[in-house]
Each structure stands twice: as structure tokens, then as C-alpha cells.
Scaffold this motif. Sequence first.
Motif, PDB file in Angstrom:
ATOM      1  N   GLY A   1       0.805  -1.215   0.000  1.00  0.00           N
ATOM      2  CA  GLY A   1       0.000   0.000   0.000  1.00  0.00           C
ATOM      3  C   GLY A   1       0.835   1.261   0.000  1.00  0.00           C
ATOM      4  N   SER A   2       1.844   1.319   0.872  1.00  0.00           N
ATOM      5  CA  SER A   2       2.683   2.522   0.922  1.00  0.00           C
ATOM      6  C   SER A   2       3.505   2.650  -0.354  1.00  0.00           C
ATOM      7  CB  SER A   2       3.591   2.497   2.149  1.00  0.00           C
ATOM      8  OG  SER A   2       4.397   1.337   2.139  1.00  0.00           O
ATOM      9  N   LEU A   3       3.844   1.541  -0.977  1.00  0.00           N
ATOM     10  CA  LEU A   3       4.550   1.581  -2.258  1.00  0.00           C
ATOM     11  C   LEU A   3       3.667   2.203  -3.333  1.00  0.00           C
ATOM     12  CD1 LEU A   3       7.076   0.707  -3.917  1.00  0.00           C
ATOM     13  CD2 LEU A   3       5.825  -1.388  -4.423  1.00  0.00           C
ATOM     14  N   PHE A   4       2.376   1.887  -3.320  1.00  0.00           N
ATOM     15  CA  PHE A   4       1.447   2.479  -4.283  1.00  0.00           C
ATOM     16  C   PHE A   4       1.309   3.987  -4.050  1.00  0.00           C
ATOM     17  CE2 PHE A   4      -0.686  -1.878  -4.416  1.00  0.00           C
ATOM     18  CZ  PHE A   4       0.037  -2.264  -5.533  1.00  0.00           C
ATOM     19  N   VAL A   5       1.275   4.396  -2.788  1.00  0.00           N
ATOM     20  CA  VAL A   5       1.183   5.824  -2.469  1.00  0.00           C
ATOM     21  C   VAL A   5       2.427   6.539  -2.997  1.00  0.00           C
ATOM     22  CG1 VAL A   5       1.155   7.509  -0.575  1.00  0.00           C
ATOM     23  CG2 VAL A   5      -0.311   5.480  -0.470  1.00  0.00           C
ATOM     24  N   TYR A   6       3.604   5.934  -2.778  1.00  0.00           N
ATOM     25  CA  TYR A   6       4.851   6.549  -3.235  1.00  0.00           C
ATOM     26  C   TYR A   6       4.914   6.588  -4.760  1.00  0.00           C
ATOM     27  CZ  TYR A   6       9.816   7.514  -3.780  1.00  0.00           C
ATOM     28  OH  TYR A   6      11.000   8.085  -4.138  1.00  0.00           O
ATOM     29  N   ALA A   7       4.483   5.503  -5.416  1.00  0.00           N
ATOM     30  CA  ALA A   7       4.513   5.466  -6.886  1.00  0.00           C
ATOM     31  C   ALA A   7       3.575   6.509  -7.475  1.00  0.00           C
ATOM     32  CB  ALA A   7       4.147   4.071  -7.375  1.00  0.00           C
ATOM     33  N   SER A   8       2.393   6.658  -6.911  1.00  0.00           N
ATOM     34  CA  SER A   8       1.469   7.668  -7.432  1.00  0.00           C
ATOM     35  C   SER A   8       2.005   9.070  -7.179  1.00  0.00           C
ATOM     36  CB  SER A   8       0.079   7.492  -6.821  1.00  0.00           C
ATOM     37  OG  SER A   8       0.112   7.786  -5.449  1.00  0.00           O
ATOM     38  N   PHE A   9       2.742   9.253  -6.076  1.00  0.00           N
ATOM     39  CA  PHE A   9       3.364  10.560  -5.829  1.00  0.00           C
ATOM     40  C   PHE A   9       4.434  10.852  -6.875  1.00  0.00           C
ATOM     41  CE2 PHE A   9       7.130  12.638  -4.034  1.00  0.00           C
ATOM     42  CZ  PHE A   9       6.624  13.911  -3.863  1.00  0.00           C
ATOM     43  N   LYS A  10       5.287   9.856  -7.143  1.00  0.00           N
ATOM     44  CA  LYS A  10       6.367  10.061  -8.110  1.00  0.00           C
ATOM     45  C   LYS A  10       5.816  10.350  -9.506  1.00  0.00           C
ATOM     46  CE  LYS A  10      10.424  10.029  -6.413  1.00  0.00           C
ATOM     47  NZ  LYS A  10      11.232  11.233  -6.511  1.00  0.00           N
ATOM     48  N   ILE A  11       4.719   9.696  -9.865  1.00  0.00           N
ATOM     49  CA  ILE A  11       4.118   9.926 -11.182  1.00  0.00           C
ATOM     50  C   ILE A  11       3.580  11.353 -11.284  1.00  0.00           C
ATOM     51  CG2 ILE A  11       2.167   9.281 -12.659  1.00  0.00           C
ATOM     52  CD1 ILE A  11       2.610   6.377 -11.671  1.00  0.00           C
ATOM     53  N   ASN A  12       2.983  11.851 -10.221  1.00  0.00           N
ATOM     54  CA  ASN A  12       2.350  13.174 -10.227  1.00  0.00           C
ATOM     55  C   ASN A  12       3.142  14.223  -9.451  1.00  0.00           C
ATOM     56  OD1 ASN A  12       0.095  12.120 -11.642  1.00  0.00           O
ATOM     57  ND2 ASN A  12      -0.727  11.344  -9.700  1.00  0.00           N
ATOM     58  N   GLN A  13       4.420  14.024  -9.232  1.00  0.00           N
ATOM     59  CA  GLN A  13       5.201  14.912  -8.370  1.00  0.00           C
ATOM     60  C   GLN A  13       5.247  16.347  -8.889  1.00  0.00           C
ATOM     61  OE1 GLN A  13       9.195  13.620  -7.573  1.00  0.00           O
ATOM     62  NE2 GLN A  13       9.495  15.115  -5.940  1.00  0.00           N
ATOM     63  N   LYS A  14       5.409  16.527 -10.173  1.00  0.00           N
ATOM     64  CA  LYS A  14       5.489  17.890 -10.715  1.00  0.00           C
ATOM     65  C   LYS A  14       4.166  18.640 -10.527  1.00  0.00           C
ATOM     66  CE  LYS A  14       9.079  16.915 -14.072  1.00  0.00           C
ATOM     67  NZ  LYS A  14       9.458  16.822 -15.483  1.00  0.00           N
ATOM     68  N   GLU A  15       3.075  17.965 -10.798  1.00  0.00           N
ATOM     69  CA  GLU A  15       1.754  18.594 -10.603  1.00  0.00           C
ATOM     70  C   GLU A  15       1.502  18.909  -9.140  1.00  0.00           C
ATOM     71  OE1 GLU A  15      -0.836  19.654 -12.536  1.00  0.00           O
ATOM     72  OE2 GLU A  15       0.622  19.461 -14.171  1.00  0.00           O
ATOM     73  N   ILE A  16       1.901  17.993  -8.257  1.00  0.00           N
ATOM     74  CA  ILE A  16       1.709  18.210  -6.816  1.00  0.00           C
ATOM     75  C   ILE A  16       2.549  19.397  -6.358  1.00  0.00           C
ATOM     76  CG2 ILE A  16       2.139  17.211  -4.528  1.00  0.00           C
ATOM     77  CD1 ILE A  16       1.364  14.484  -5.732  1.00  0.00           C
ATOM     78  N   ALA A  17       3.787  19.485  -6.837  1.00  0.00           N
ATOM     79  CA  ALA A  17       4.669  20.583  -6.442  1.00  0.00           C
ATOM     80  C   ALA A  17       4.131  21.924  -6.935  1.00  0.00           C
ATOM     81  CB  ALA A  17       6.077  20.337  -6.984  1.00  0.00           C
ATOM     82  N   LYS A  18       3.471  21.933  -8.088  1.00  0.00           N
ATOM     83  CA  LYS A  18       2.958  23.187  -8.644  1.00  0.00           C
ATOM     84  C   LYS A  18       1.631  23.613  -8.029  1.00  0.00           C
ATOM     85  CE  LYS A  18       5.045  22.651 -13.208  1.00  0.00           C
ATOM     86  NZ  LYS A  18       4.763  22.411 -14.624  1.00  0.00           N
TER      87      LYS A  18
END
Length: 136
Positions: free
Chosen positions: A30-47
Amino acid sequence: MYFCQQLLNKQLKRVIIIALSILILSPSFGSLFVYASFKINQKEIAKTICVQRKQAFNSCNGRCELQKSIKKYSDNERKMQDSLKDKLELVYVQNTAEINFSAIPVIESKENTSILFEKKPIGASNLTFHPPLYIV
């Protein structure tokens, strides 16, 4: 034709086994999925979502949101485990009495018990044994 059907059945079994394995192991990752989804959307999240997005030298890059997501996931996991601990498992056990069977010795009688069958019957009752009176 039969060979193709066997091959298809084997492939179908493999797909089902893989799918069930993924479903069984998915809560562990589960935490791996959370991290993977963060890495995929990291630029959008940062903006868009990051608290420090308006700062000139933003070193966060959305990691604050990753920490929030991981904390939220771990809290949900803890709640699930606590709810499972709260449930009681009732087990009913019925005590049965132990029954000992012992063999009863066979007693053979030497007397003639067939007195009833030594003589011919005197008569038979017509009330008990009679053919049907009419056919329906």
C-alpha cells in the motif's frame, strides 16, 4: 482443437493465479502504491498542492504532501487493525459424554422356541388380508 483448448485453459489458470496473487499481496504494498502515485504526479503536486509552492527556492517538491499521504494511509491501516482487534471471535465447544460400548455375550437357548410353528394354523382372518373390492 483439443490441444488449443488445453493451452487456453493453462493460460487462463496462469492469469487467474497471477491476478489472485496480486490481490492478496496488494495490501502489503500500500505505501509503495502511495509513493509510486506521488512520483508519477510529483510535478503537478509541487505546482498546485504543495504548501511551499510560492517560495522562490522550493526544496520540498511536494514531499510534504507525500508525508501527509503516507501518514493518512498508515492511520487508515492502524484503524483497520484496531477494528479487527475489537471484534470478538466466539467459539462454541460442546462437551459430549463418553459412551463406552461393551459387547453383550450371545446366549444360545437349547429349548425349542418354535412351538408356534409345529402345528398348522387353524384359520386366517379375512378382515386383515383381502383383495381390493373394486378397481378405481
